[in-house]
Scaffold this active site. Structure first.
Site, PDB file in Angstrom:
ATOM      1  N   GLY A  78       0.930  -1.407  -0.173  1.00 37.44           N
ATOM      2  CA  GLY A  78       0.042   0.042  -0.193  1.00 37.44           C
ATOM      3  C   GLY A  78       0.956   1.096  -0.065  1.00 37.44           C
ATOM      4  N   GLY A 115       1.197   5.677   1.721  1.00 36.12           N
ATOM      5  CA  GLY A 115       0.406   6.499   2.591  1.00 36.12           C
ATOM      6  C   GLY A 115       1.309   7.900   2.454  1.00 36.12           C
ATOM      7  N   GLY A 116       1.187   8.687   3.441  1.00 35.67           N
ATOM      8  CA  GLY A 116       1.725  10.125   3.004  1.00 35.67           C
ATOM      9  C   GLY A 116       3.281   9.854   3.108  1.00 35.67           C
ATOM     10  N   PHE A 117       3.798   8.925   3.981  1.00 29.52           N
ATOM     11  CA  PHE A 117       5.385   8.653   4.001  1.00 29.52           C
ATOM     12  C   PHE A 117       5.746   8.100   2.793  1.00 29.52           C
ATOM     13  CE2 PHE A 117       8.978   6.353   4.906  1.00 29.52           C
ATOM     14  CZ  PHE A 117       9.981   7.076   5.685  1.00 29.52           C
ATOM     15  N   VAL A 170       4.841   1.009   1.065  1.00 32.32           N
ATOM     16  CA  VAL A 170       4.895   0.001   2.043  1.00 32.32           C
ATOM     17  C   VAL A 170       5.372  -1.427   1.166  1.00 32.32           C
ATOM     18  CG1 VAL A 170       4.501  -1.181   4.129  1.00 32.32           C
ATOM     19  CG2 VAL A 170       3.781   1.102   3.699  1.00 32.32           C
ATOM     20  N   LYS A 201       8.668   0.491   4.910  1.00 36.69           N
ATOM     21  CA  LYS A 201       8.101   1.539   4.553  1.00 36.69           C
ATOM     22  C   LYS A 201       9.119   2.646   3.764  1.00 36.69           C
ATOM     23  CE  LYS A 201       5.077   3.572   7.462  1.00 36.69           C
ATOM     24  NZ  LYS A 201       4.332   4.412   8.430  1.00 36.69           N
ATOM     25  N   ASP A 221      -3.583  10.693  14.600  1.00 35.45           N
ATOM     26  CA  ASP A 221      -4.143  10.195  13.406  1.00 35.45           C
ATOM     27  C   ASP A 221      -4.601   8.677  13.632  1.00 35.45           C
ATOM     28  OD1 ASP A 221      -4.708  10.556  10.859  1.00 35.45           O
ATOM     29  OD2 ASP A 221      -2.689   9.861   9.923  1.00 35.45           O
TER      30      ASP A 221
END
Length: 511
Positions: free
Chosen positions: A196, A198-200, A203, A217, A314
């Site tokens: 998937g 995310g903002g970072f 992954v 990540k 979050d």
């Protein structure tokens, strides 16, 4: 430490002796040694330089790092000091393999730290001093990591092995991974291994040579929040350990890559099950109740039981990972804040979080506290009970939100009508009613009316506790088929949550 003056003198003598040996007597520019302080206490020391230096350069570097230690660390039982070209450490327990002369990870190699040119400008070394028993030292070292990251400089980090009985630091064995190891484990970050994004950044699933499964990540090149998240993740997760928190195994800072390595969770995240029309049938009521209780215990640990008081900021279904036994693990501490125990709230300069899960006082004014996490937890509970996503609510043809919909059913004495239809009638009525009641208390607009996580855990444990009935929740609207999707708070400073996804907002000025 008894006789601190004598101990300090012994430390200086040992490190000075090791400095001479490493600089002028060792081809590896490496030396270890020990000295007896008392009959029951032995002092162990290690120094090392990068081998791209001359003996004199190595000697100067070690003299600065070992000989001119700040007075703040004198008298400590152990300390770690390193710059870009040399490394010094001493402890009152053996931390290296004496039989083979093994050392902890050395300072950066010559490939990452080119020698300075004669007459030119020398690179400024960043020296980091870490008293191994000091929380302040931990904060300093990770702040320095962040500085090095922003400057794209290489850095070598060694986190001490925990002492027996040092419960808070049992996860301090955080490692630095080689980039080549992680490339091999993830098949060079192939799309087939991608879990998937995310903002970072993305992954990836990986498998180490010993068979251990990991999740990696990877910081995206265009990520605006990644460096801050990296600092937070390493700073916090290296210090925290709880069965309902995700486990950070280590990190990698090599070349242009910034990577975080976690223990792999076989069932990915809660949202992948809860909002999937096929997979949600695997979440029977027993599993859902277990997940709610696990999240509550993890939050209680962050708020009350750990040495650091942490506000997650979050909390959402996407950030709840599920292990092989469907046990929940709170993840993604990139936006988390260390909270001052003497304060009841703090104000963020920038609002960060996910629409729909933000408490009203935080979304509008930037005020956050443990009660803002409690609000997010309440949203999570109502999502788990109903199987409805907060930002994609579908309610009887009315333009109302999940919180309003749940409260109106509760107010009419029809709370169990909220239950996810995939459960049928296979659930415990008392537990379900308790969760709905508690969830609505958590999302009250007035934060003083929200329960603490300690009270929540007691309620979920089945204790008979007198609690008030919930009143109108935050973001309450009257359902009306003739109105649009106004889901804002009931005041003139409302903010509408009309997002159809769980995108984390990391830079939004307070209103």
């Amino acid at each position: 430490m008894p006789e601190p003056t004598r101990f300090e003198k012994l430390v200086s003598e040992l490190l000075n002796n090791l400095t001479e040996r490493a600089a002028y007597q060792s081809a590896r520019m490496f030396a270890t040694g020990e000295a007896e302080f008392m009959t029951t206490t032995t002092l162990y020391g290690l120094v090392q330089c990068t081998r791209d230096q001359s003996g004199d350069e190595c000697h100067r570097c070690l003299k600065v790092s070992a000989g001119d230690r700040p007075t703040a660390i004198l008298g400590k039982q152990g300390a770690l000091v390193f710059a870009y070209n040399c490394f010094t450490r001493y402890e009152i327990y053996p931390f290296y393999n004496e039989s083979v002369g093994a050392a902890p990870p050395p300072p950066p190699s010559e490939a990452s730290t080119p020698p300075a040119k004669e007459g030119g400008k020398r690179n400024h070394a960043v020296m980091i001093v870490l008293p191994v028993v000091s929380m302040v030292g931990t904060l300093i070292i990770f702040a320095a990591i962040f500085i090095c990251l922003k400057r794209r400089k290489s850095i070598t980090l060694f986190i001490r092995q925990p002492h027996v009985g040092d419960e808070e630091n049992q996860n301090d064995g955080c490692l630095l991974f080689d980039l080549s190891t992680l490339r091999t484990a993830t098949n060079n970050f192939s799309d087939a291994n991608k879990l998937g994004e995310g903002g970072f950044g993305p992954v990836y699933k990986g498998v180490l040579s010993n068979g251990q499964e990991i999740a990696v990540k990877r910081l995206s090149a265009g990520s605006r929040q990644g460096l801050l998240e990296f600092k937070n993740e390493v700073l916090l997760l290296a210090r925290l350990q709880h069965k309902n928190l995700v486990t950070l195994l280590g990190c990698c800072l090599e070349q242009e890559e910034t990577l975080l390595v976690y223990e792999f969770q076989h069932n990915t995240s809660l949202d992948k099950f809860l909002f999937d029309p096929m997979k949600n049938r695997l979440l029977d009521w027993g599993r859902r109740y277990k997940i709610i209780k696990g999240i509550a215990r993890g939050l209680l640990y962050l708020h009350e039981d750990s040495k650091l008081k942490i506000i997650h900021r979050d909390l959402k279904t996407h950030n709840i990972l599920l292990d092989q036994c469907m046990n929940p693990k709170i993840s993604d501490f990139g936006l988390a804040k260390v909270f001052d125990e003497n304060k009841t709230r703090a104000t963020a300069s920038k609002i960060a979080g996910t629409y729909g899960y933000m408490a009203p006082e935080y979304a509008m004014h930037g005020h956050f506290s443990t009660k803002s996490d409690v609000f997010s937890f309440g949203v999570l509970v109502l999502e788990i009970v109903t199987g409805q996503r907060i930002n994609d609510f579908q309610g009887s043809g009315h333009a109302e939100n999940l919180l309003s919909y749940a409260w109106k059913h509760w107010n009419k004495g029809k709370a169990l009508h909220l239950m996810d239809q995939s459960l049928g009638d296979q659930y415990d009525r008392q537990e379900a009613s308790r969760c709905i009641h508690m969830g609505l208390l958590c999302v009250q607009e007035d934060q003083t009316k929200r329960p603490s996580m300690e009270l929540v855990v007691l309620m979920l444990s089945g204790h008979s506790i007198a609690v008030s009935a919930p009143s109108v929740p935050a973001y309450f609207v009257q359902g009306n088929s003739n109105t649009g999707p106004d889901v804002g708070p009931r005041n003139r400073n409302s903010i509408s949550f009309v997002s159809r996804n769980d995108v984390t907002i990391s830079e939004m000025g307070p209103r």
